[in-house]
Design a protein around this motif. Structure first.
Motif, mmCIF file in Angstrom:
data_model
loop_
_atom_site.group_PDB
_atom_site.id
_atom_site.type_symbol
_atom_site.label_atom_id
_atom_site.label_comp_id
_atom_site.label_asym_id
_atom_site.label_seq_id
_atom_site.Cartn_x
_atom_site.Cartn_y
_atom_site.Cartn_z
ATOM 1 N N GLY A 62 0.809 -1.213 0.000
ATOM 2 C CA GLY A 62 0.000 0.000 0.000
ATOM 3 C C GLY A 62 0.840 1.260 0.000
ATOM 4 O O GLY A 62 0.563 2.219 -0.720
ATOM 5 N N ILE A 63 1.897 1.266 0.802
ATOM 6 C CA ILE A 63 2.775 2.428 0.869
ATOM 7 C C ILE A 63 3.511 2.620 -0.454
ATOM 8 O O ILE A 63 3.635 3.744 -0.956
ATOM 9 N N VAL A 64 3.995 1.527 -1.044
ATOM 10 C CA VAL A 64 4.705 1.624 -2.317
ATOM 11 C C VAL A 64 3.767 2.122 -3.419
ATOM 12 O O VAL A 64 4.125 3.023 -4.189
ATOM 13 N N MET A 65 2.567 1.588 -3.487
ATOM 14 C CA MET A 65 1.626 2.020 -4.521
ATOM 15 C C MET A 65 1.227 3.478 -4.329
ATOM 16 O O MET A 65 1.134 4.236 -5.300
ATOM 17 N N GLY A 66 0.990 3.877 -3.091
ATOM 18 C CA GLY A 66 0.662 5.277 -2.822
ATOM 19 C C GLY A 66 1.800 6.199 -3.205
ATOM 20 O O GLY A 66 1.579 7.281 -3.751
#
Length: 111
Positions: free
Chosen positions: A18-22
């Motif tokens: 989630g952090i990488v995609m955001g």
């Protein structure tokens, strides 16, 4: 209940993904916005946005003050005087600071 190691790995990977995609979304938004701004400047169509810092500081200060007071009271009742109380004191202090900024700048503007 026994959790399998595969489930624990998947649960640990979900926030990382989630952090990488955001971060990827934010990066490409900033890149697109920068390129758009450059093209607008080259075309001579760049407009300065009117941003009222005083109104923003007043609104944000009031919101942070109310959230900070409610969190401070709630956490003081639930956790006494532990480190969790900082979760309410920090927005409270930020709200007070923004309202102080608003009052100082407003008095400077009227003089």
């Amino acid at each position: 209940m026994i959790k399998s190691s595969a489930a624990q790995v998947i649960i640990a990977i979900i926030p990382i993904v989630g952090i990488v995609m955001g971060s990827i979304v934010v990066f490409f938004y900033l890149l697109w916005h920068h390129r758009r701004k450059i093209l607008l400047i080259k075309a001579g169509q760049d407009k300065k946005s009117d941003f009222d810092l005083l109104s923003f500081s007043l609104l944000t200060g009031l919101l942070l003050l109310s959230v900070g007071i409610s969190l401070t009271v709630f956490l003081a009742i639930m956790e006494n005087a532990g480190y969790g109380l900082l979760g309410g004191i920090i927005p409270l202090a930020m709200g007070v600071g923004l309202l102080a900024y608003y009052l100082i700048k407003r008095s400077d503007r009227s003089s």
